[in-house]
Design a protein around this motif. Structure first.
Motif, PDB file in Angstrom:
ATOM      1  N   VAL A  47       1.026  -4.818   5.578  1.00 43.12           N
ATOM      2  CA  VAL A  47       1.903  -5.347   6.635  1.00 43.12           C
ATOM      3  C   VAL A  47       2.266  -4.254   7.628  1.00 43.12           C
ATOM      4  N   LEU A  48       2.641  -3.089   7.137  1.00 42.36           N
ATOM      5  CA  LEU A  48       3.059  -2.003   8.023  1.00 42.36           C
ATOM      6  C   LEU A  48       1.921  -1.503   8.895  1.00 42.36           C
ATOM      7  N   THR A  49       0.726  -1.325   8.313  1.00 39.53           N
ATOM      8  CA  THR A  49      -0.390  -0.819   9.112  1.00 39.53           C
ATOM      9  C   THR A  49      -0.848  -1.830  10.156  1.00 39.53           C
ATOM     10  N   MET A  50      -0.781  -3.112   9.830  1.00 39.19           N
ATOM     11  CA  MET A  50      -1.190  -4.129  10.793  1.00 39.19           C
ATOM     12  C   MET A  50      -0.124  -4.370  11.858  1.00 39.19           C
ATOM     13  N   ALA A  51       1.160  -4.241  11.474  1.00 34.75           N
ATOM     14  CA  ALA A  51       2.239  -4.473  12.434  1.00 34.75           C
ATOM     15  C   ALA A  51       2.437  -3.278  13.366  1.00 34.75           C
ATOM     16  N   PHE A  52       2.238  -2.071  12.840  1.00 40.03           N
ATOM     17  CA  PHE A  52       2.448  -0.857  13.649  1.00 40.03           C
ATOM     18  C   PHE A  52       1.229   0.060  13.529  1.00 40.03           C
ATOM     19  N   PRO A  53       0.084  -0.365  14.065  1.00 42.83           N
ATOM     20  CA  PRO A  53      -1.146   0.414  13.875  1.00 42.83           C
ATOM     21  C   PRO A  53      -1.082   1.811  14.482  1.00 42.83           C
ATOM     22  N   ASP A  54      -0.471   1.949  15.666  1.00 35.18           N
ATOM     23  CA  ASP A  54      -0.421   3.273  16.308  1.00 35.18           C
ATOM     24  C   ASP A  54       0.432   4.248  15.505  1.00 35.18           C
ATOM     25  N   ARG A  55       1.630   3.801  15.127  1.00 37.30           N
ATOM     26  CA  ARG A  55       2.507   4.670  14.339  1.00 37.30           C
ATOM     27  C   ARG A  55       1.898   4.977  12.971  1.00 37.30           C
ATOM     28  N   ALA A  56       1.264   3.977  12.375  1.00 37.52           N
ATOM     29  CA  ALA A  56       0.623   4.208  11.079  1.00 37.52           C
ATOM     30  C   ALA A  56      -0.490   5.234  11.205  1.00 37.52           C
ATOM     31  N   GLY A  57      -1.270   5.140  12.296  1.00 28.37           N
ATOM     32  CA  GLY A  57      -2.330   6.111  12.519  1.00 28.37           C
ATOM     33  C   GLY A  57      -1.795   7.517  12.675  1.00 28.37           C
ATOM     34  N   LEU A 498      -7.083  -8.991  -1.177  1.00 26.10           N
ATOM     35  CA  LEU A 498      -6.248  -7.827  -0.853  1.00 26.10           C
ATOM     36  C   LEU A 498      -7.091  -6.624  -0.455  1.00 26.10           C
ATOM     37  N   GLU A 499      -8.231  -6.426  -1.131  1.00 26.23           N
ATOM     38  CA  GLU A 499      -9.111  -5.319  -0.761  1.00 26.23           C
ATOM     39  C   GLU A 499      -9.577  -5.452   0.679  1.00 26.23           C
ATOM     40  N   GLY A 500      -9.940  -6.664   1.056  1.00 25.97           N
ATOM     41  CA  GLY A 500     -10.330  -6.897   2.443  1.00 25.97           C
ATOM     42  C   GLY A 500      -9.179  -6.670   3.396  1.00 25.97           C
ATOM     43  N   ALA A 501      -7.974  -7.072   2.992  1.00 28.62           N
ATOM     44  CA  ALA A 501      -6.803  -6.897   3.861  1.00 28.62           C
ATOM     45  C   ALA A 501      -6.470  -5.422   4.054  1.00 28.62           C
ATOM     46  N   VAL A 502      -6.568  -4.625   2.985  1.00 32.14           N
ATOM     47  CA  VAL A 502      -6.303  -3.196   3.104  1.00 32.14           C
ATOM     48  C   VAL A 502      -7.347  -2.538   4.006  1.00 32.14           C
ATOM     49  N   ALA A 503      -8.613  -2.917   3.840  1.00 33.82           N
ATOM     50  CA  ALA A 503      -9.665  -2.371   4.705  1.00 33.82           C
ATOM     51  C   ALA A 503      -9.397  -2.708   6.163  1.00 33.82           C
ATOM     52  N   ALA A 504      -8.983  -3.947   6.431  1.00 35.44           N
ATOM     53  CA  ALA A 504      -8.669  -4.345   7.800  1.00 35.44           C
ATOM     54  C   ALA A 504      -7.472  -3.571   8.338  1.00 35.44           C
ATOM     55  N   GLY A 505      -6.460  -3.388   7.485  1.00 31.83           N
ATOM     56  CA  GLY A 505      -5.277  -2.645   7.914  1.00 31.83           C
ATOM     57  C   GLY A 505      -5.590  -1.209   8.262  1.00 31.83           C
ATOM     58  N   LEU A 506      -6.413  -0.551   7.452  1.00 34.65           N
ATOM     59  CA  LEU A 506      -6.780   0.835   7.735  1.00 34.65           C
ATOM     60  C   LEU A 506      -7.620   0.943   8.999  1.00 34.65           C
ATOM     61  N   LEU A 507      -8.499  -0.021   9.228  1.00 32.23           N
ATOM     62  CA  LEU A 507      -9.289  -0.007  10.463  1.00 32.23           C
ATOM     63  C   LEU A 507      -8.389  -0.154  11.685  1.00 32.23           C
ATOM     64  N   LEU A 508      -7.409  -1.038  11.599  1.00 38.02           N
ATOM     65  CA  LEU A 508      -6.482  -1.222  12.715  1.00 38.02           C
ATOM     66  C   LEU A 508      -5.623   0.017  12.937  1.00 38.02           C
ATOM     67  N   ALA A 509      -5.380   0.776  11.858  1.00 40.72           N
ATOM     68  CA  ALA A 509      -4.510   1.950  11.963  1.00 40.72           C
ATOM     69  C   ALA A 509      -5.243   3.203  12.413  1.00 40.72           C
ATOM     70  N   GLY A 510      -6.522   3.112  12.693  1.00 40.43           N
ATOM     71  CA  GLY A 510      -7.207   4.321  13.161  1.00 40.43           C
ATOM     72  C   GLY A 510      -8.646   4.434  12.750  1.00 40.43           C
ATOM     73  N   GLN A 513     -11.018   7.609  10.667  1.00 41.75           N
ATOM     74  CA  GLN A 513     -10.094   8.673  10.300  1.00 41.75           C
ATOM     75  C   GLN A 513      -9.023   8.171   9.338  1.00 41.75           C
ATOM     76  N   ALA A 514      -8.515   6.975   9.577  1.00 40.45           N
ATOM     77  CA  ALA A 514      -7.519   6.395   8.671  1.00 40.45           C
ATOM     78  C   ALA A 514      -8.126   6.120   7.295  1.00 40.45           C
ATOM     79  N   LEU A 515      -9.379   5.664   7.277  1.00 41.25           N
ATOM     80  CA  LEU A 515     -10.053   5.428   6.004  1.00 41.25           C
ATOM     81  C   LEU A 515     -10.197   6.731   5.215  1.00 41.25           C
ATOM     82  N   ARG A 516     -10.564   7.805   5.921  1.00 45.51           N
ATOM     83  CA  ARG A 516     -10.681   9.102   5.266  1.00 45.51           C
ATOM     84  C   ARG A 516      -9.334   9.548   4.701  1.00 45.51           C
ATOM     85  N   THR A 517      -8.293   9.415   5.495  1.00 48.37           N
ATOM     86  CA  THR A 517      -6.966   9.839   5.057  1.00 48.37           C
ATOM     87  C   THR A 517      -6.500   9.042   3.854  1.00 48.37           C
ATOM     88  N   GLY A 518      -6.728   7.741   3.881  1.00 48.60           N
ATOM     89  CA  GLY A 518      -6.332   6.899   2.758  1.00 48.60           C
ATOM     90  C   GLY A 518      -6.975   7.339   1.459  1.00 48.60           C
TER      91      GLY A 518
END
Length: 579
Positions: A47-57, A498-510, A513-518
């Motif tokens: 929810v946080l990464t999808m709602a605030f992708p820039d800040r999450a990134g 949920l796995e798909g949702a987390v992948a989508a959230g990380l993509l939206l968050a950056g 680079q976000a995938l690497r950080t995660g």
């Protein structure tokens, strides 16, 4: 009593004793204090990464800098310890111990076992980085390595430099082998062996916590500490799998764009693809290991083999074969220095490189370790420890080397001796000079039957996506349901979503680079569990070895006494007969 009988009786008693270890299951057959905390944390991140992708990134980027700067050396030392442990287990006195009952046959054939192991282990990553990584290390080598005459005015690999770039290209392949070879699979051995021994030899449930029973004791493992361990494993597994799914869907989008099926493979398209392919994965989820995962893994292994052979035959065949042999030699020659390299004298650039590459990979493999470890433990019943280590450590490594030598070698040959064009010379960002998700299809565009091979590559990544999601869902669900080997279907479906949702959230968050950080972040806490696993496994194996040796010595003494009595009896009988 024979050793095998005694061991069998011990395992039976252990299994009876486990009747008091039944987890606290709630409605639907899930463990209350593992399932719900995991779901709450995972949903909150989505929810946080999808709602605030820039800040999450920005947040993820800041954390990555701190983690890499502080713990980069720790990841390097950790992986060295894992390698030593894995090799030692394979050649030690414990190697003939069966992961199951003594004399029990293997559950799956070698071909089926290897296919499932490989598909779950790193299939998506191999297709994603197969062309790109050797090319990127050649074009943008590790700071401090020095490109010499192979560099342009900006320090990147020059275009069309022919034989002058051979040393740099060879280093690039050796560095790739370091990231994808024995180091990676040794991490899987640590978790997989600990779990396989606890599950199949000692009769424990399929759960991370039980691998630590020799250290923590049964009561602590059964209590809140065990719940925390399994919750951390679930979160690490889900984020590790989501990282791979994010990489895979980016490559599928790039492939569809190269074939003209879509106009622009942007983040929105990637999220849509995640939704579509996750739906396909859900169908596979309900069929179980014996059907869905096994069948898809065998199909994809055959597909990957056919693709590899086609690339070998359609490319510079003789060069690729020679390159494979030579690269293995260079890898062995540089194994120790590259393993211990932390870019200590390379400054900020070296630290950034370390975080983008080696630290990322070690974190990625560690974050995958609960998933792959539980999965390969689940499918390795009946293997000896020596077979397990050899199968997990050696065979996939050799196949991985072959894969990179053919795909990466083809890219390097084109860049050095062909028309080039695989590097964007207008950018100074290494990840924009060679875009990983595009590199494979750019290479295939110049190969005969390239369109067909591009379609095959898209199918491969899609199937790897499905098997990774399906396997990950099975593992997470086993952990969340107290170690049941056949967990509830409804929760497996939910975890796949949920796995798909987390992948989508990380993509939206950056994106990448976000995938690497995660991956790097989720690995840090679980690495402590893996250290404990090594010690717990050693203690268990040492204890069993002492029991087996004592039993063998007792049986030897009994046999000797029987032989002496028999000899004395025979001698007395002969004396009586002579009289």
């Amino acid at each position: 009593m024979s050793g095998s009988s005694q061991n069998g009786e011990t395992r039976t008693n252990n299994q009876r004793h486990l009747s008091s270890y039944v987890p606290r299951l709630g409605p639907g057959g899930v463990s209350l204090w593992v399932f719900y905390p995991s779901i709450i944390l995972i949903v909150a991140v989505c929810v946080l990464t999808m709602a605030f992708p820039d800040r999450a990134g920005e947040f993820l980027s800041t954390i990555q800098e701190n983690v890499v700067g502080t713990f980069g050396w720790y990841y390097v030392v950790l992986v060295i310890l894992f390698m030593i442990f894995a090799i030692w287990m394979g050649v030690s006195r414990f190697g003939d111990i069966t992961l199951g009952k003594d004399g029990e046959p293997a559950q799956f054939s070698l071909v089926a076992w290897f296919a499932m192991l490989f598909a779950a282990g790193m299939g998506i990553g191999l297709v994603f980085f197969g062309v790109a990584e050797p090319l990127m290390h050649y074009d943008s080598p590790r700071p401090g390595e020095g490109a010499g005459p192979a560099a342009d005015e900006n320090g990147f690999g020059a275009e069309g430099i022919g034989s002058e770039g051979a040393d740099l290209a060879q280093y690039a392949m050796a560095q790739t082998f370091i990231h994808w070879g024995i180091h990676a699979w040794a991490i899987y051995v640590v978790v997989g062996l600990a779990l396989a021994y606890a599950i199949h030899r000692k009769g424990r449930p399929v759960s991370i916590r039980w691998a630590l029973e020799p250290l923590l004791g049964a009561e602590r493992v059964r209590g809140w500490l065990g719940d925390v361990i399994d919750t951390a494993a679930i979160i690490g597994t889900l984020f590790g799998v989501a990282t791979s799914l994010g990489l895979g869907v980016e490559q599928i989008g790039a492939g569809l764009e190269s074939l003209g099926a879509i106009d622009d493979a942007n983040t929105g398209v990637s999220v849509l693809l995640i939704a579509v392919i996750t739906s396909v994965a859900v169908v596979s989820v309900v069929t179980g290991v014996e059907r869905g995962i096994k069948w898809l893994s065998n199909v994809n292994l055959g597909l990957a083999g056919a693709f590899l052979i086609a690339m070998l035959l359609l490319g510079p065949t003789l060069f690729l074969v020679r390159e494979l042999v030579q690269s293995i030699g260079v890898y062995i020659q540089n194994l120790v220095p590259l393993t211990f390299d932390t870019s200590a004298y390379a400054g900020a650039e070296g630290e950034a490189w370390q975080g983008s590459w080696t630290t990322f990979y070690w974190g990625w493999w560690i974050s995958w370790a609960p998933f792959v470890g539980v999965f390969i433990a689940r499918i390795s019943k009946g293997r000896t420890i020596r077979e397990f280590v050899a199968g997990v450590l050696i065979v996939p490594t050799l196949v991985t080397f072959l894969w990179f030598s053919v795909l990466g070698g083809s890219a390097l040959h084109r860049q050095l001796y062909g028309e080039g064009g695989l590097v964007n010379r207008d950018s100074l960002d290494p990840f924009e000079r060679v875009i990983p998700e595009n590199a494979l299809f750019e290479l295939l565009s110049d190969v005969r039957f390239g369109t067909i091979l591009s379609g095959v590559a898209i199918i491969m990544v899609t199937i790897f996506f499905v098997t990774s999601s399906d396997s990950g869902s099975l593992v997470v669900d086993m952990l969340a349901s107290g170690g049941e080997q056949e967990p509830p279907t409804w929760s497996r479906v939910m975890f796949a979503v949920l796995e798909g949702a987390v992948a989508a959230g990380l993509l939206l968050a950056g994106g990448l680079q976000a995938l690497r950080t995660g991956a790097i972040l989720t690995a840090l806490p679980f690495s402590l569990v893996m250290i404990a696993m090594m010690w717990a496994t050693y203690r268990s194996l040492r204890a069993e070895h002492h029991v087996r040796r004592a039993t063998q010595e007792r049986e030897s003494r009994q046999e000797l006494e029987q032989n002496v009595r028999r000899s004395v009896t025979d001698e007395l009988s002969e004396m009586t007969d002579r009289r």
